[in-house]
Write an enzyme that holds these catalytic residues in place. Structure first.
Site, mmCIF file in Angstrom:
data_model
loop_
_atom_site.group_PDB
_atom_site.id
_atom_site.type_symbol
_atom_site.label_atom_id
_atom_site.label_comp_id
_atom_site.label_asym_id
_atom_site.label_seq_id
_atom_site.Cartn_x
_atom_site.Cartn_y
_atom_site.Cartn_z
ATOM 1 N N CYS A 1 -12.919 -43.830 74.235
ATOM 2 C CA CYS A 1 -13.014 -43.122 75.400
ATOM 3 C C CYS A 1 -14.240 -42.630 75.682
ATOM 4 O O CYS A 1 -14.652 -42.008 76.968
ATOM 5 C CB CYS A 1 -11.911 -42.110 75.590
ATOM 6 S SG CYS A 1 -10.236 -42.743 75.544
ATOM 7 N N HIS B 1 -13.680 -36.495 80.518
ATOM 8 C CA HIS B 1 -12.674 -37.766 80.589
ATOM 9 C C HIS B 1 -11.347 -37.529 80.996
ATOM 10 O O HIS B 1 -10.640 -36.489 80.556
ATOM 11 C CB HIS B 1 -12.847 -37.965 79.015
ATOM 12 C CG HIS B 1 -11.969 -38.972 78.819
ATOM 13 N ND1 HIS B 1 -11.479 -40.306 79.301
ATOM 14 C CD2 HIS B 1 -11.097 -39.334 77.602
ATOM 15 C CE1 HIS B 1 -10.701 -41.064 78.901
ATOM 16 N NE2 HIS B 1 -10.195 -40.441 77.960
ATOM 17 N N ASN C 1 -5.512 -42.957 82.426
ATOM 18 C CA ASN C 1 -6.603 -42.683 81.287
ATOM 19 C C ASN C 1 -7.226 -44.057 81.321
ATOM 20 O O ASN C 1 -6.619 -45.111 80.848
ATOM 21 C CB ASN C 1 -6.256 -42.252 80.043
ATOM 22 C CG ASN C 1 -6.989 -42.329 79.052
ATOM 23 O OD1 ASN C 1 -8.286 -42.859 79.328
ATOM 24 N ND2 ASN C 1 -6.714 -41.506 77.938
HETATM 25 N N1 ACO Z 1 8.613 -40.695 77.932
HETATM 26 C C1 ACO Z 1 9.510 -39.935 77.403
HETATM 27 N N2 ACO Z 1 9.462 -39.420 76.101
HETATM 28 C C2 ACO Z 1 8.301 -39.933 75.402
HETATM 29 C C3 ACO Z 1 7.067 -40.729 76.028
HETATM 30 C C4 ACO Z 1 7.605 -40.908 77.280
HETATM 31 N N3 ACO Z 1 6.442 -41.876 77.630
HETATM 32 N N4 ACO Z 1 6.393 -40.790 75.148
HETATM 33 C C5 ACO Z 1 6.530 -40.001 73.832
HETATM 34 N N5 ACO Z 1 7.913 -39.223 74.094
HETATM 35 C C6 ACO Z 1 8.559 -38.644 73.316
HETATM 36 C C7 ACO Z 1 8.160 -38.848 71.837
HETATM 37 O O1 ACO Z 1 8.720 -39.996 71.301
HETATM 38 C C8 ACO Z 1 8.632 -37.427 71.221
HETATM 39 O O2 ACO Z 1 10.226 -37.656 70.961
HETATM 40 P P1 ACO Z 1 10.799 -37.088 69.666
HETATM 41 O O3 ACO Z 1 10.399 -35.568 69.812
HETATM 42 O O4 ACO Z 1 12.087 -37.432 69.711
HETATM 43 O O5 ACO Z 1 10.084 -37.776 68.527
HETATM 44 C C9 ACO Z 1 8.557 -36.452 72.348
HETATM 45 O O6 ACO Z 1 8.410 -37.134 73.704
HETATM 46 C C10 ACO Z 1 7.352 -35.451 72.193
HETATM 47 O O7 ACO Z 1 6.230 -36.436 71.832
HETATM 48 P P2 ACO Z 1 4.908 -35.956 71.684
HETATM 49 O O8 ACO Z 1 3.807 -36.757 71.303
HETATM 50 O O9 ACO Z 1 4.663 -34.643 70.635
HETATM 51 O O10 ACO Z 1 4.355 -35.388 73.046
HETATM 52 P P3 ACO Z 1 3.258 -34.657 73.629
HETATM 53 O O11 ACO Z 1 3.765 -33.277 74.263
HETATM 54 O O12 ACO Z 1 2.201 -34.400 72.712
HETATM 55 O O13 ACO Z 1 2.486 -35.650 74.655
HETATM 56 C C11 ACO Z 1 0.655 -37.088 75.048
HETATM 57 C C12 ACO Z 1 2.076 -36.900 74.423
HETATM 58 C C13 ACO Z 1 0.780 -36.895 76.468
HETATM 59 C C14 ACO Z 1 0.291 -38.446 74.399
HETATM 60 C C15 ACO Z 1 -0.249 -36.170 74.597
HETATM 61 O O14 ACO Z 1 -0.061 -35.790 73.151
HETATM 62 C C16 ACO Z 1 -1.975 -36.516 74.915
HETATM 63 O O15 ACO Z 1 -2.030 -36.572 76.182
HETATM 64 N N6 ACO Z 1 -2.339 -36.673 73.553
HETATM 65 C C17 ACO Z 1 -3.888 -36.852 73.864
HETATM 66 C C18 ACO Z 1 -4.404 -38.180 74.290
HETATM 67 C C19 ACO Z 1 -5.601 -38.420 74.194
HETATM 68 O O16 ACO Z 1 -6.492 -37.462 74.375
HETATM 69 N N7 ACO Z 1 -6.282 -39.473 73.813
HETATM 70 C C20 ACO Z 1 -7.595 -39.632 73.463
HETATM 71 C C21 ACO Z 1 -8.349 -40.309 74.393
HETATM 72 S S1 ACO Z 1 -7.916 -41.987 74.517
HETATM 73 C C22 ACO Z 1 -8.837 -43.294 73.573
HETATM 74 O O17 ACO Z 1 -9.975 -42.744 73.095
HETATM 75 C C23 ACO Z 1 -8.359 -44.538 73.909
#
Ligand code: ACO
Length: 320
Positions: free
Chosen positions: A113, A247, A277
């Site tokens: 990213c 980003h 994203n």
């Molecule tokens: N719908 C419903 N539930 C979901 C989904 C979905 N689409 N995706 C995950 N969940 C569930 C998980 O399975 C988990 O369930 P569990 O508790 O039963 O295990 C629960 O939701 C919580 O999951 P988390 O991963 O802890 O959720 P979080 O609040 O952290 O949100 C997210 C996830 C949106 C991905 C967030 O962590 C995020 O934005 N992270 C940063 C991403 C990023 O910056 N990436 C870098 C750039 S990308 C690149 O370089 C290519």
């Protein structure tokens, strides 16, 4: 020594839009969950006949037109991408051919990213050192080609698109500083395996895998640090920055960086709701939108920042 100045911006988003509602029909997820956790409502997805280079071509032509530069004048093309058309040649070479030019340097930068911010930093060094006069710097991603549409952790987050800038040697100030960092110890938190047969992951499909919550925590900490580093390097105050162009990974990460800068959200360029994203494309897509709708004006100070798989992170402070 010359400065490197952004003289034109351009972008492209595929026509097809996939809404959160669609994911409700194929996955155990909901519009509410996706929007509350990420700020995303929809994303663009490329058609069968399109590719990373075809999107880059349109974005590049828009930027060239805005700069009043002909493709034949370009002596450097750098494409930030993690979803290239081919392993090689680079998407930059494929793009160069599509633009009908040849001879100058053309290569890809793979910094997930942060690909565009890295590419901008490299092009800036080229121009300052006299190695290029007119560069095309692009972020372009066909993320939909590396997503597993049965994995709700990743497929709801990413979209496709391309953004471009023309960077020219100039006596006026332009790019004030760029900052690039990485820490490879986090490689297993966000990756795409290599689909090439004789690699370690033989037979694996090349899909994106992400431990989102762990990525989130490091991203917030790291991006706060890079804001301080960028301002200190330029002896500027938070109040000197007119626009934050982050980003577009997650609205909550963006808000925390804006808070660190004491910047009201009206001064933050946001595209995440409608684009998701788009990885290396997100910063130049947001920049182009804000330039074209008249928000970002000549002479204003813009802080761009990005964070991605590697981990790699970076920033650029730019006088437009
Ligand atoms: N719908 C419903 N539930 C979901 C989904 C979905 N689409 N995706 C995950 N969940 C569930 C998980 O399975 C988990 O369930 P569990 O508790 O039963 O295990 C629960 O939701 C919580 O999951 P988390 O991963 O802890 O959720 P979080 O609040 O952290 O949100 C997210 C996830 C949106 C991905 C967030 O962590 C995020 O934005 N992270 C940063 C991403 C990023 O910056 N990436 C870098 C750039 S990308 C690149 O370089 C290519």
């Amino acid at each position: 020594m010359f400065n490197a100045k952004i003289t034109g911006t351009g972008s492209y988003l595929p026509e097809k839009i996939v809404t959160n509602k669609y994911f409700e029909s194929i996955l155990d997820t909901s519009d509410e969950w996706i929007y509350a956790r990420t700020g995303i409502k929809q994303r663009h997805v490329i058609a069968e006949h399109e590719s990373t280079s075809s999107m880059a071509e349109i974005a590049a032509n828009n930027a060239l037109q805005a700069a009043g530069v002909d493709a034949s004048e370009i002596d450097l093309i750098i494409v930030g991408t993690s979803s290239p058309d081919r392993v090689f040649p680079s998407t930059a070479c494929i793009l160069q051919n599509k633009l009908g030019t040849k001879g100058g340097a053309a290569f890809d930068v793979q910094a997930a990213c942060s690909g565009f911010v890295y590419a901008l930093g490299i092009a800036n060094q080229f121009i300052k050192a006299g190695g290029a006069k007119k560069a095309l710097v692009i972020g372009a991603e066909a993320n939909s080609r590396i997503l597993d549409y049965s994995d709700r952790n990743t497929c709801v987050i990413f979209g496709d698109g391309a953004g471009a800038v023309v960077l020219e040697a100039s006596e006026e100030p332009g790019i004030l500083s760029t900052h690039m960092h990485s820490d490879g110890q986090y490689q297993d938190l966000l990756y795409v395996n290599n689909p090439i047969k004789d690699q370690k992951h033989d037979g694996d499909q090349a899909f994106m895998t992400m431990q989102g919550n762990d990525v989130y925590k490091v991203a917030v900490k790291t991006l706060s640090r890079i804001v301080d580093e960028t301002l200190e390097a330029n002896k500027l105050l938070k109040s000197d920055v007119d626009w934050l162009i982050p980003h577009q990974a997650n609205i909550r990460i963006i808000s925390s960086v804006a808070k660190k800068l004491n910047m009201p959200m009206e001064r933050v360029v946001l595209t995440i709701e409608n684009q998701g994203n788009t990885s290396a494309a997100s910063v130049p897509l947001a920049l182009d939108q804000a330039v074209r709708d008249g928000r970002v004006k000549k002479g204003e100070i813009v802080l761009m920042e990005a964070f991605g798989g590697g981990f790699v992170w970076g920033s650029a402070l730019v006088k437009m």
